[in-house]
Scaffold this active site. Structure first.
Site, PDB file in Angstrom:
ATOM      1  N   LYS A   9     -13.557 -33.019 -28.205  1.00  0.00           N
ATOM      2  CA  LYS A   9     -13.664 -34.100 -27.666  1.00  0.00           C
ATOM      3  C   LYS A   9     -13.052 -35.168 -28.662  1.00  0.00           C
ATOM      4  CE  LYS A   9     -17.618 -33.488 -24.715  1.00  0.00           C
ATOM      5  NZ  LYS A   9     -19.100 -33.789 -24.495  1.00  0.00           N
ATOM      6  N   TYR A  49     -16.298 -35.381 -14.816  1.00  0.00           N
ATOM      7  CA  TYR A  49     -17.833 -35.369 -14.886  1.00  0.00           C
ATOM      8  C   TYR A  49     -18.509 -35.837 -13.638  1.00  0.00           C
ATOM      9  CZ  TYR A  49     -17.757 -34.703 -20.012  1.00  0.00           C
ATOM     10  OH  TYR A  49     -17.546 -33.910 -21.288  1.00  0.00           O
ATOM     11  N   ASN A 112     -20.610 -35.283 -29.233  1.00  0.00           N
ATOM     12  CA  ASN A 112     -21.111 -34.137 -29.588  1.00  0.00           C
ATOM     13  C   ASN A 112     -19.973 -32.977 -29.670  1.00  0.00           C
ATOM     14  OD1 ASN A 112     -20.533 -33.944 -26.783  1.00  0.00           O
ATOM     15  ND2 ASN A 112     -22.495 -33.033 -26.217  1.00  0.00           N
ATOM     16  N   HIS A 115     -16.550 -29.964 -25.046  1.00  0.00           N
ATOM     17  CA  HIS A 115     -17.085 -29.676 -23.843  1.00  0.00           C
ATOM     18  C   HIS A 115     -16.811 -27.913 -23.515  1.00  0.00           C
ATOM     19  CE1 HIS A 115     -17.502 -29.671 -19.440  1.00  0.00           C
ATOM     20  NE2 HIS A 115     -16.299 -28.922 -19.390  1.00  0.00           N
ATOM     21  N   GLU A 126     -12.326 -26.976 -13.574  1.00  0.00           N
ATOM     22  CA  GLU A 126     -11.899 -27.815 -14.625  1.00  0.00           C
ATOM     23  C   GLU A 126     -10.479 -27.232 -15.092  1.00  0.00           C
ATOM     24  OE1 GLU A 126     -15.434 -27.662 -16.982  1.00  0.00           O
ATOM     25  OE2 GLU A 126     -16.645 -28.616 -16.006  1.00  0.00           O
TER      26      GLU A 126
HETATM   27  N1  UDP Z   1     -24.467 -36.983 -22.645  1.00  0.00           N
HETATM   28  C1  UDP Z   1     -25.015 -38.096 -23.187  1.00  0.00           C
HETATM   29  N2  UDP Z   1     -26.407 -38.312 -23.279  1.00  0.00           N
HETATM   30  C2  UDP Z   1     -27.052 -37.402 -22.650  1.00  0.00           C
HETATM   31  C3  UDP Z   1     -26.771 -36.368 -22.182  1.00  0.00           C
HETATM   32  C4  UDP Z   1     -25.435 -36.001 -22.030  1.00  0.00           C
HETATM   33  O1  UDP Z   1     -24.092 -38.674 -23.963  1.00  0.00           O
HETATM   34  O2  UDP Z   1     -28.376 -37.914 -22.620  1.00  0.00           O
HETATM   35  C5  UDP Z   1     -22.963 -36.583 -22.806  1.00  0.00           C
HETATM   36  C6  UDP Z   1     -22.523 -35.490 -23.834  1.00  0.00           C
HETATM   37  O3  UDP Z   1     -21.426 -35.955 -24.286  1.00  0.00           O
HETATM   38  C7  UDP Z   1     -22.634 -34.130 -22.911  1.00  0.00           C
HETATM   39  C8  UDP Z   1     -22.063 -34.727 -21.726  1.00  0.00           C
HETATM   40  O4  UDP Z   1     -22.611 -36.111 -21.584  1.00  0.00           O
HETATM   41  O5  UDP Z   1     -21.993 -33.225 -23.845  1.00  0.00           O
HETATM   42  C9  UDP Z   1     -22.321 -33.845 -20.495  1.00  0.00           C
HETATM   43  O6  UDP Z   1     -23.733 -33.540 -20.487  1.00  0.00           O
HETATM   44  P1  UDP Z   1     -24.083 -32.020 -20.074  1.00  0.00           P
HETATM   45  O7  UDP Z   1     -25.615 -32.291 -19.973  1.00  0.00           O
HETATM   46  O8  UDP Z   1     -23.296 -31.486 -19.086  1.00  0.00           O
HETATM   47  O9  UDP Z   1     -24.156 -31.198 -21.484  1.00  0.00           O
HETATM   48  P2  UDP Z   1     -23.097 -30.158 -22.127  1.00  0.00           P
HETATM   49  O10 UDP Z   1     -22.888 -29.405 -20.759  1.00  0.00           O
HETATM   50  O11 UDP Z   1     -21.819 -31.021 -22.358  1.00  0.00           O
HETATM   51  O12 UDP Z   1     -23.807 -29.563 -23.139  1.00  0.00           O
HETATM   52 MG    MG Z   2     -22.382 -29.744 -18.804  1.00  0.00          MG
END
Ligand code: UDP
Ligand code: MG
Length: 156
Positions: A9, A49, A112, A115, A126
């Site tokens: 990211k 997303y 974080n 992805h 994707e």
């Molecule tokens: N995210 C965020 N706040 C939240 C949850 C998710 O900013 O409370 C962002 C974070 O960058 C995350 C992305 O949205 O990686 C997608 O969320 P997901 O639950 O799919 O997490 P991942 O699969 O990336 O672990």
């Molecule tokens: Mg996810």
């Protein structure tokens, strides 16, 4: 064999962590079959997303993901989707376990670093979103027989 879509990211690129994060995948034994630096267009981020549309963090997430370049990777291996998710760690940097990418390199719950596709269906969708067919390179890896036990004719 599975191929999964990984995005380093904007925070990973800006913080100069691309090499160290990529190394985690290489060291583990996963094979990189696609890689590019790109700035994600808004429309692509929306498609990627779409499952999160309407959630409180959705708008900020799209702004973040399109704000600065990312590195997009296609990574291959037996069970690569789950292996990559385990290497990444839990979603929130504040909670991710030490030893994982998110656990070792960040504290933020939004920024974080990485992805990774979460299912075979998501991976297929994707990968098609970020790579044109000719951009994935199926190359024979000369160390394959040391990464896997190939003696039975399968990758063990
Ligand atoms: N995210 C965020 N706040 C939240 C949850 C998710 O900013 O409370 C962002 C974070 O960058 C995350 C992305 O949205 O990686 C997608 O969320 P997901 O639950 O799919 O997490 P991942 O699969 O990336 O672990
Ligand atoms: Mg996810």
């Amino acid at each position: 064999m599975e191929t999964t879509l990984i995005i380093l990211k904007p925070d990973a690129v800006q913080r100069g962590l691309v090499g160290r994060i990529l190394t985690r995948f290489e060291e583990k034994g996963l094979q990189v079959v696609g890689m590019k630096l790109t700035q994600i267009p808004r429309a692509t981020a929306e498609k990627h997303y779409a499952p999160h549309a309407g959630k409180p963090f959705y708008d900020g997430l799209l702004r973040f993901m399109t704000s600065s370049p990312v590195v997009v990777l296609a990574v291959q291996g037996v069970g690569a989707i789950a292996i990559a998710r385990n290497l990444m760690g839990a979603t929130f940097g504040s909670k991710a376990a030490p030893g994982t990418i998110r656990g070792d390199f960040g504290v933020s719950n939004a920024f974080n670093l990485i992805h990774g596709s979460d299912s075979p269906e998501a991976a297929a969708k994707e990968l098609a979103l970020f790579f044109a067919p000719g951009e994935l390179v199926e190359w024979p890896r000369l160390i394959e027989g040391w990464v896997y036990d190939l003696s039975s004719g399968t990758r063990e």
